[in-house]
Write a protein that holds these residues in place. Structure first.
Motif, short mmCIF file in Angstrom:
data_model
loop_
_atom_site.label_atom_id
_atom_site.label_comp_id
_atom_site.label_asym_id
_atom_site.label_seq_id
_atom_site.Cartn_x
_atom_site.Cartn_y
_atom_site.Cartn_z
N VAL A 1 0.86 -1.18 0.00
CA VAL A 1 0.00 0.00 0.00
C VAL A 1 0.89 1.23 0.00
N GLY A 2 0.73 2.09 -1.01
CA GLY A 2 1.51 3.31 -1.10
C GLY A 2 0.64 4.53 -1.28
N ARG A 3 1.28 5.67 -1.54
CA ARG A 3 0.55 6.93 -1.65
C ARG A 3 0.57 7.47 -3.08
N ARG A 4 1.60 7.11 -3.84
CA ARG A 4 1.73 7.60 -5.21
C ARG A 4 1.96 6.43 -6.14
N GLU A 5 1.30 6.47 -7.29
CA GLU A 5 1.26 5.30 -8.16
C GLU A 5 2.63 4.86 -8.66
N GLU A 6 3.42 5.75 -9.21
CA GLU A 6 4.68 5.34 -9.84
C GLU A 6 5.66 4.70 -8.85
N PRO A 7 5.99 5.36 -7.73
CA PRO A 7 6.94 4.71 -6.81
C PRO A 7 6.37 3.46 -6.15
N THR A 8 5.05 3.41 -5.93
CA THR A 8 4.45 2.21 -5.32
C THR A 8 4.58 1.02 -6.26
N ARG A 9 4.24 1.23 -7.53
CA ARG A 9 4.37 0.16 -8.51
C ARG A 9 5.82 -0.30 -8.64
N ALA A 10 6.74 0.64 -8.70
CA ALA A 10 8.15 0.30 -8.89
C ALA A 10 8.67 -0.53 -7.70
N PHE A 11 8.31 -0.13 -6.48
CA PHE A 11 8.75 -0.86 -5.28
C PHE A 11 8.15 -2.26 -5.27
N ALA A 12 6.87 -2.35 -5.58
CA ALA A 12 6.20 -3.66 -5.58
C ALA A 12 6.85 -4.60 -6.57
N GLU A 13 7.17 -4.11 -7.74
CA GLU A 13 7.80 -4.95 -8.76
C GLU A 13 9.22 -5.34 -8.35
N ALA A 14 9.95 -4.41 -7.75
CA ALA A 14 11.34 -4.69 -7.36
C ALA A 14 11.41 -5.76 -6.27
N HIS A 15 10.42 -5.79 -5.37
CA HIS A 15 10.46 -6.72 -4.23
C HIS A 15 9.57 -7.94 -4.43
N GLY A 16 8.85 -7.98 -5.52
CA GLY A 16 8.05 -9.17 -5.80
C GLY A 16 6.71 -9.23 -5.10
N TYR A 17 6.11 -8.09 -4.78
CA TYR A 17 4.76 -8.10 -4.22
C TYR A 17 3.77 -8.55 -5.29
N ARG A 18 2.80 -9.35 -4.89
CA ARG A 18 1.80 -9.85 -5.84
C ARG A 18 0.84 -8.76 -6.28
N HIS A 19 0.56 -7.83 -5.37
CA HIS A 19 -0.39 -6.76 -5.66
C HIS A 19 0.13 -5.44 -5.08
N TRP A 20 -0.36 -4.35 -5.61
CA TRP A 20 -0.10 -3.05 -5.01
C TRP A 20 -1.35 -2.21 -5.16
N THR A 21 -1.52 -1.26 -4.27
CA THR A 21 -2.69 -0.41 -4.29
C THR A 21 -2.38 0.91 -3.59
N LEU A 22 -3.17 1.92 -3.88
CA LEU A 22 -3.06 3.20 -3.18
C LEU A 22 -4.16 3.34 -2.13
N SER A 23 -4.90 2.26 -1.90
CA SER A 23 -6.04 2.31 -0.98
C SER A 23 -5.90 1.25 0.10
#
Length: 324
Positions: free
Chosen positions: A30-52
């Protein structure tokens, strides 16, 4: 164990690595801004990411939440996580007021879930022998001193990333030292608290210097001082007992006593011990080493310093710390 991580700063990074090392499933970020949240999720292998967070918490696959969001959001995120029936590990500080800290503890104690705090200074393996001697009354701790000096004139954290939130020298950085002192003094009553917190800086909007001093009813003392204005970093602590003196240089990873100087684990390795203890606490059905009730003495000391500042300067919202 399926993990939901709230936040993707330095601690989100460290915790993600530690959790992956335990075979946990990094389920949702769960992050606050789309671009850095997606990038972190992909780098660490999270299955999902969301801003909510509202989207993440109802997911029945998630059983454990790590609250690594900005400090002022910790109480709200912790309460919502516990109310959703998730085991919850909360980054330091638990809250930025005693009232909010007590609210989280009340909810946590009633939840039936394992919840704990990331207070890594409690987990230094190099200090464990001293802790054992203190508990056995083989050595008596007399004084604790801590220093935290860093240059923080721009809102850039340890990762070099421009943050969307503002840090707090009293409630965040000093919480580490004050909690360690309260923990090592084994619940002795706090006899007196004195403090200094500077005026808000014209650029950052927050106090930049702080001093906290307190005494116990057993004539023990603690002193922490620091500044966000320093041109170079200082981050260390000194423990004085009736037998020896122990200097912990956190930046140099070195412990010095009368026996000489030995190497200490780096901060990230030490912090991984928090995650290890938390996961074991869940499996064993026990409280973590840094339980909710056990950190309240430190919250009371910090609140005393904040109350003094509020009386002198007027209680007000500050960047990174809105009034409850």
């Amino acid at each position: 164990m399926n993990i939901c991580m709230i936040g993707h700063g330095m601690m989100g990074n460290w915790h993600s690595q530690a959790l992956a090392g335990h075979g946990c499933v990094l389920h949702t970020l769960v992050g606050r801004r789309e671009e850095p949240t997606r990038a972190f999720a992909e780098a660490h292998g999270y299955r999902h990411w969301t801003l909510s967070l509202d989207e993440a918490l109802p997911d029945p696959e998630i059983d454990t939440v790590i609250v690594a969001s900005p400090s002022e959001q910790h109480p709200d995120h912790a309460v919502r996580s516990l109310a959703a029936g998730k085991h919850t590990l909360i980054e330091i500080p638990l809250a930025m007021s005693l009232a909010d800290a007590e609210r989280v503890v009340e909810v946590g104690e009633a939840s039936g879930k394992t919840y704990g705090l990331c207070h890594p200074m409690r987990f230094r393996r190099e200090r464990d022998p001293l802790k054992a001697r203190l508990l056995a009354d083989e050595e008596t701790l007399r004084h604790i001193a801590g220093r935290f000096f860093i240059k923080r004139l721009t809102n850039v954290g340890a990762t070099g990333y421009e943050r969307s939130w503002t840090d707090n020298i009293l409630w965040h950085h000093f919480c580490h030292f004050v909690d360690l002192a309260c923990w090592l003094y084994e619940g002795r009553e706090i006899a007196r608290v004195q403090g200094y917190l500077g005026q808000p800086h014209e650029k950052t909007g927050v106090p930049m210097e702080c001093i906290v001093q307190f005494e116990t009813d057993a004539d023990q003392s603690a002193l922490v001082h620091g500044s966000y204005h320093a041109s170079f970093r200082l981050y260390d602590k000194l423990l004085v007992t009736d037998r020896d003196t122990y200097s912990f240089d956190i930046l140099e990873h070195a412990l010095t006593s009368s026996a000489g100087t030995t190497a200490m684990e780096d901060e990230q390795t030490n912090c991984a011990r928090v995650v290890d203890d938390f996961l074991k606490a869940i499996k064993e059905g026990r409280s973590p080493r840094a339980s909710g009730p056990s950190v309240l003495p430190a919250m009371r000391v910090l609140q005393a310093v904040q109350d003094d500042w509020d009386r002198r300067h007027g209680a007000r919202d500050l960047p990174g710390r809105a009034l409850s």
